[in-house]
Structure formats: structure tokens, C-alpha cells
Design a protein around this motif. Structure first.
Motif, PDB file in Angstrom:
ATOM      1  N   ALA B 148       0.825  -1.217   0.000  1.00  0.00           N
ATOM      2  CA  ALA B 148       0.000   0.000   0.000  1.00  0.00           C
ATOM      3  C   ALA B 148       0.856   1.264   0.000  1.00  0.00           C
ATOM      4  O   ALA B 148       0.502   2.259  -0.649  1.00  0.00           O
ATOM      5  CB  ALA B 148      -0.934  -0.001   1.209  1.00  0.00           C
ATOM      6  N   VAL B 149       1.987   1.218   0.698  1.00  0.00           N
ATOM      7  CA  VAL B 149       2.788   2.436   0.835  1.00  0.00           C
ATOM      8  C   VAL B 149       3.768   2.630  -0.313  1.00  0.00           C
ATOM      9  O   VAL B 149       4.364   3.704  -0.431  1.00  0.00           O
ATOM     10  CB  VAL B 149       3.568   2.464   2.174  1.00  0.00           C
ATOM     11  CG1 VAL B 149       2.618   2.696   3.330  1.00  0.00           C
ATOM     12  CG2 VAL B 149       4.373   1.193   2.390  1.00  0.00           C
ATOM     13  N   ILE B 150       3.965   1.625  -1.154  1.00  0.00           N
ATOM     14  CA  ILE B 150       4.971   1.790  -2.199  1.00  0.00           C
ATOM     15  C   ILE B 150       4.371   1.755  -3.603  1.00  0.00           C
ATOM     16  O   ILE B 150       4.888   2.394  -4.518  1.00  0.00           O
ATOM     17  CB  ILE B 150       6.111   0.745  -2.038  1.00  0.00           C
ATOM     18  CG1 ILE B 150       7.321   1.150  -2.846  1.00  0.00           C
ATOM     19  CG2 ILE B 150       5.661  -0.650  -2.386  1.00  0.00           C
ATOM     20  CD1 ILE B 150       8.605   0.457  -2.397  1.00  0.00           C
ATOM     21  N   GLU B 151       3.277   1.026  -3.774  1.00  0.00           N
ATOM     22  CA  GLU B 151       2.633   1.002  -5.085  1.00  0.00           C
ATOM     23  C   GLU B 151       1.108   0.960  -4.938  1.00  0.00           C
ATOM     24  O   GLU B 151       0.451   0.006  -5.363  1.00  0.00           O
ATOM     25  CB  GLU B 151       3.121  -0.186  -5.921  1.00  0.00           C
ATOM     26  CG  GLU B 151       3.133  -1.507  -5.183  1.00  0.00           C
ATOM     27  CD  GLU B 151       3.441  -2.676  -6.110  1.00  0.00           C
ATOM     28  OE1 GLU B 151       3.525  -2.475  -7.340  1.00  0.00           O
ATOM     29  OE2 GLU B 151       3.569  -3.800  -5.606  1.00  0.00           O
ATOM     30  N   PRO B 152       0.555   2.034  -4.321  1.00  0.00           N
ATOM     31  CA  PRO B 152      -0.892   2.031  -4.056  1.00  0.00           C
ATOM     32  C   PRO B 152      -1.727   1.953  -5.335  1.00  0.00           C
ATOM     33  O   PRO B 152      -2.780   1.319  -5.340  1.00  0.00           O
ATOM     34  CB  PRO B 152      -1.120   3.356  -3.325  1.00  0.00           C
ATOM     35  CG  PRO B 152       0.049   4.205  -3.665  1.00  0.00           C
ATOM     36  CD  PRO B 152       1.199   3.264  -3.823  1.00  0.00           C
ATOM     37  N   ARG B 153      -1.247   2.560  -6.407  1.00  0.00           N
ATOM     38  CA  ARG B 153      -2.049   2.588  -7.637  1.00  0.00           C
ATOM     39  C   ARG B 153      -2.209   1.163  -8.211  1.00  0.00           C
ATOM     40  O   ARG B 153      -3.304   0.762  -8.606  1.00  0.00           O
ATOM     41  CB  ARG B 153      -1.377   3.505  -8.674  1.00  0.00           C
ATOM     42  CG  ARG B 153      -2.329   4.363  -9.459  1.00  0.00           C
ATOM     43  CD  ARG B 153      -1.563   5.402 -10.294  1.00  0.00           C
ATOM     44  NE  ARG B 153      -1.204   6.585  -9.536  1.00  0.00           N
ATOM     45  CZ  ARG B 153      -1.995   7.646  -9.393  1.00  0.00           C
ATOM     46  NH1 ARG B 153      -3.168   7.685  -9.981  1.00  0.00           N
ATOM     47  NH2 ARG B 153      -1.593   8.682  -8.685  1.00  0.00           N
ATOM     48  N   ALA B 154      -1.113   0.421  -8.208  1.00  0.00           N
ATOM     49  CA  ALA B 154      -1.170  -0.953  -8.713  1.00  0.00           C
ATOM     50  C   ALA B 154      -2.021  -1.825  -7.788  1.00  0.00           C
ATOM     51  O   ALA B 154      -2.788  -2.677  -8.241  1.00  0.00           O
ATOM     52  CB  ALA B 154       0.245  -1.521  -8.814  1.00  0.00           C
ATOM     53  N   LEU B 155      -1.884  -1.603  -6.473  1.00  0.00           N
ATOM     54  CA  LEU B 155      -2.667  -2.381  -5.506  1.00  0.00           C
ATOM     55  C   LEU B 155      -4.157  -2.095  -5.672  1.00  0.00           C
ATOM     56  O   LEU B 155      -4.988  -3.012  -5.692  1.00  0.00           O
ATOM     57  CB  LEU B 155      -2.204  -2.031  -4.089  1.00  0.00           C
ATOM     58  CG  LEU B 155      -2.843  -2.802  -2.934  1.00  0.00           C
ATOM     59  CD1 LEU B 155      -2.534  -4.295  -3.033  1.00  0.00           C
ATOM     60  CD2 LEU B 155      -2.348  -2.259  -1.598  1.00  0.00           C
ATOM     61  N   LEU B 156      -4.501  -0.814  -5.824  1.00  0.00           N
ATOM     62  CA  LEU B 156      -5.909  -0.455  -6.003  1.00  0.00           C
ATOM     63  C   LEU B 156      -6.471  -1.075  -7.282  1.00  0.00           C
ATOM     64  O   LEU B 156      -7.633  -1.500  -7.321  1.00  0.00           O
ATOM     65  CB  LEU B 156      -6.069   1.076  -6.033  1.00  0.00           C
ATOM     66  CG  LEU B 156      -5.931   1.752  -4.669  1.00  0.00           C
ATOM     67  CD1 LEU B 156      -5.870   3.264  -4.826  1.00  0.00           C
ATOM     68  CD2 LEU B 156      -7.097   1.367  -3.771  1.00  0.00           C
ATOM     69  N   ALA B 157      -5.646  -1.152  -8.312  1.00  0.00           N
ATOM     70  CA  ALA B 157      -6.108  -1.753  -9.572  1.00  0.00           C
ATOM     71  C   ALA B 157      -6.506  -3.212  -9.347  1.00  0.00           C
ATOM     72  O   ALA B 157      -7.421  -3.723  -9.999  1.00  0.00           O
ATOM     73  CB  ALA B 157      -5.016  -1.655 -10.631  1.00  0.00           C
ATOM     74  N   GLU B 158      -5.836  -3.871  -8.384  1.00  0.00           N
ATOM     75  CA  GLU B 158      -6.193  -5.267  -8.095  1.00  0.00           C
ATOM     76  C   GLU B 158      -7.534  -5.372  -7.382  1.00  0.00           C
ATOM     77  O   GLU B 158      -8.134  -6.445  -7.327  1.00  0.00           O
ATOM     78  CB  GLU B 158      -5.079  -5.954  -7.291  1.00  0.00           C
ATOM     79  CG  GLU B 158      -3.830  -6.143  -8.134  1.00  0.00           C
ATOM     80  CD  GLU B 158      -2.693  -6.824  -7.406  1.00  0.00           C
ATOM     81  OE1 GLU B 158      -2.957  -7.719  -6.582  1.00  0.00           O
ATOM     82  OE2 GLU B 158      -1.532  -6.451  -7.664  1.00  0.00           O
TER      83      GLU B 158
END
Lengths: 119, 222
Positions: B148-158
Motif C-alpha cells: 500500500a505504501v509503495i505502489e498504491p495505484r497498482a494495488l488499487l487496480a487489483e
């Protein structure tokens, strides 16, 4: 590969930004003992016997091997035991005797609660 | 823990007993026994009573995301309330009679057309429990906390949540003393909704910030 520097720079709970296993949207309904464990945590915090932050550090103090082997509430219950020993509220002997006493209330020896295989 | 036995029982008995009876006759596992032993010893020392634990279980059961959703819906429909909530999260919730059973502060983070907020607890599992109940399992596991703290955009896409590149993502990392709740964007096309209808749209995951709130017609389309 995990280097000695990785171990020196972070305590086990400090995972923010680390490489991680794939994300899965896991849900889990609490078992009755897990909910009691959560309620106990809240009551211990309320009475200032073990605060939320002490509990978190207590879990961290179990070390990475134990943390990785136990489930979420298994860590909590274990940390409570260790913290209550440290505070002199309980002794390991008292806890062991109480656990044996509780176990003896189930006379069927075909299933050993302590010998349960772990996944 | 004993799911197989449990299913077996259901196959071979009439349903004339409740589930508590089944669980009470099952042999407990190691951690059931550890938990029970801690509870009994603390009881004997008069440090914690069983009644207190049972009462707290009732409190835990009473807190669900529906409570947070009422706060969000009120903030969407009442601008003064919204300002108060953003200025003093805990105090404003308490003014509605919502008790905070733990000694934690609450900051409400408002999503806008240009900012999307996401809540995480990298160190453990801190969460606005008085308003949302207990956190989902994935919130407590390493992949969410680490990423969440390093690649929130990619995580949210999941989660199926695509945040446009021109929208800033702010990640709030919770502590044992300070918790966060996301005030999501009110979906378009809901001007004629009542507060109750709005509250029904607001999900747990939207208040963590991993999804957005959708109007009913958008949900069907999705």
C-alpha cells in the motif's frame, strides 16, 4: 536474497514497502476463541494491563520465525502469555498447570490438542 | 478448526440442537486452551472478569460498517456536519452517541476530485474499529501492508479501482493511537437520494479507500 542488513534494518512487523507475496482479497470469519481473544485484548487495554502498543511489540518480540508460523490471534494469545510473565502477573508454571487442568476436562485422548498437525 | 467434524454432524443429525452445543462438545485446540487458561487465571486474580469479556464481545458484534456508512451519508448531506467531522473525527462521532471503546483518535480523510485516500497499518492491523468493526483478513496480511505504501495505484487496480493518473493518492499509515476513515466521494446521480439510501451505498472497502462508492445504476452496469 535476504541479507543481514535486511534483518538489522527492520523489526519483523515493519513490512511497509517490502517485497511481498501476491495480494489476495482474503476474508476470515473469527472462530469463537479468536473473538474472545480480541475481546480480552480490549479489556486488558482498558484496565491498562496490556496496551495495544505493548501487545503489538509483544507480537514483534516473538521473532520472525514464530510470527510466520502462527495465525493472527495465535500470535496475540502467545504475546499475552509472554507479557503477563514479564509483568509478574502470571508464571509459566501457573499457565501450564491451568492449561493441563482445562485439557483434562476433555477425557477423550484420541485427539490430542497439542499434537494437532499444523497446516 | 473442526470444519470436517462439523459438516459430518450436520449430515447425520436432525437440526434440533444449536451450534453452540456442537462446539461445546468438540475437543478444543491448543490455542483455545491457551485463551481459556489466560481468561480463567486473570479471572481468579480478579483482574479481568468473564462478564467484561462477554460484554466486549457484544460491543465488537455491534460495530459493523453500517455504522461508518451512516457517518459518511450524514457528511454528504449536511455540510456543517462534514466540516465538524473533518475537524474532529472522534468528537463528532461521539456527539452522535458512538462510543470509542479504545483510547484512539480518529482522523477522517476526505476524497475529492483531485485526491484519493487509502488507509493501511504497515506495522500491524490498526483500524477504525469503533466505526467499522473488525478489519478484513487481507488488511492484516503482509501483501496489503507491504504494497500500500509503495505502489498504491497498482494495488488499487487489483481491487478493480482505477485511479486516474492526475488524481493524487495519499496513503495514511495507522498507529495504535490514531486511526483513519476515508470519506469517499459521493457518486454522481444521487442528488435525490435520502440519507438512508446514500448510507446503503457505502461499503466497508470504500471507507478503507480500496474502492469507490457507486450509485445503484452504476453497480448494475458493473
Amino acid at each position: 536474497m535476504i541479507t543481514i542488513e535486511d534483518f538489522m534494518h527492520r523489526l519483523p512487523n515493519d513490512v511497509g514497502g517490502q517485497a511481498s507475496p501476491a495480494f489476495a482479497r482474503v476474508e476470515h470469519a473469527l472462530a469463537p476463541w479468536e473473538k474472545r481473544c480480541h475481546a480480552l485484548a480490549d479489556v486488558l487495554d482498558y484496565h491498562k494491563l496490556i496496551s495495544t502498543e505493548e501487545k503489538r511489540r509483544g507480537v514483534e518480540g516473538l521473532g520472525a520465525d514464530v510470527i510466520n508460523r502462527l495465525s493472527y490471534y495465535e500470535r496475540w494469545a502467545t504475546a499475552f502469555a509472554v507479557l503477563l510473565f514479564e509483568k509478574g502477573i502470571l508464571t509459566p508454571t501457573e499457565l501450564a498447570e491451568k492449561m493441563a487442568e482445562i485439557e483434562a476436562r476433555w477425557p477423550d485422548e484420541r485427539v490430542s490438542s497439542t499434537g494437532e498437525p499444523r497446516p | 478448526m473442526h470444519e470436517q467434524d462439523h459438516d459430518h454432524d450436520h449430515d447425520h443429525h436432525d437440526h434440533d440442537h444449536d451450534h453452540a452445543e456442537i462446539s461445546a462438545t468438540e475437543r478444543p485446540g491448543y490455542f483455545d486452551i491457551l485463551q481459556a487458561a489466560l481468561e480463567e487465571l486473570l479471572n481468579e486474580r480478579k483482574l479481568v472478569t468473564t462478564a467484561e469479556i462477554e460484554r466486549q464481545i457484544d460491543v465488537l458484534d455491534s460495530r459493523t460498517p453500517a455504522l461508518g456508512a451512516t457517518i459518511v451519508a450524514r457528511a454528504w448531506t449536511d455540510p456543517d456536519f462534514r466540516q465538524q467531522l473533518l475537524a474532529d473525527g472522534r468528537g463528532t462521532c461521539e456527539s452522535l452517541g458512538i462510543t470509542f471503546y479504545d483510547d484512539t483518535g480518529l482522523i477522517v480523510l476526505e476524497n475529492t476530485e483531485t485526491v484519493h485516500n487509502l488507509v493501511v497499518c504497515t506495522l500491524c492491523s490498526c483500524y477504525p474499529r469503533p466505526l467499522l468493526g473488525l478489519p478484513p483478513e487481507w488488511y492484516k496480511l503482509k501483501p496489503y501492508r507491504a504494497r500500500a505504501v509503495i505502489e498504491p495505484r497498482a494495488l488499487l487496480a487489483e481491487f478493480g479501482t482505477i485511479i486516474p493518473d492526475d488524481v493524487e493518492i495519499r496513503v495514511a499509515d495507522s498507529t495504535s493511537a490514531l486511526r483513519f476513515l476515508v470519506l469517499p466521494l459521493r457518486p454522481k446521480g444521487t442528488d435525490d437520494y435520502t440519507e438512508e439510501q446514500l448510507a446503503a451505498l457505502v461499503t466497508r472497502d470504500a471507507m478503507i479507500g480500496v474502492v469507490t462508492v457507486k450509485a445503484n445504476d452504476e453497480r448494475v452496469a458493473a
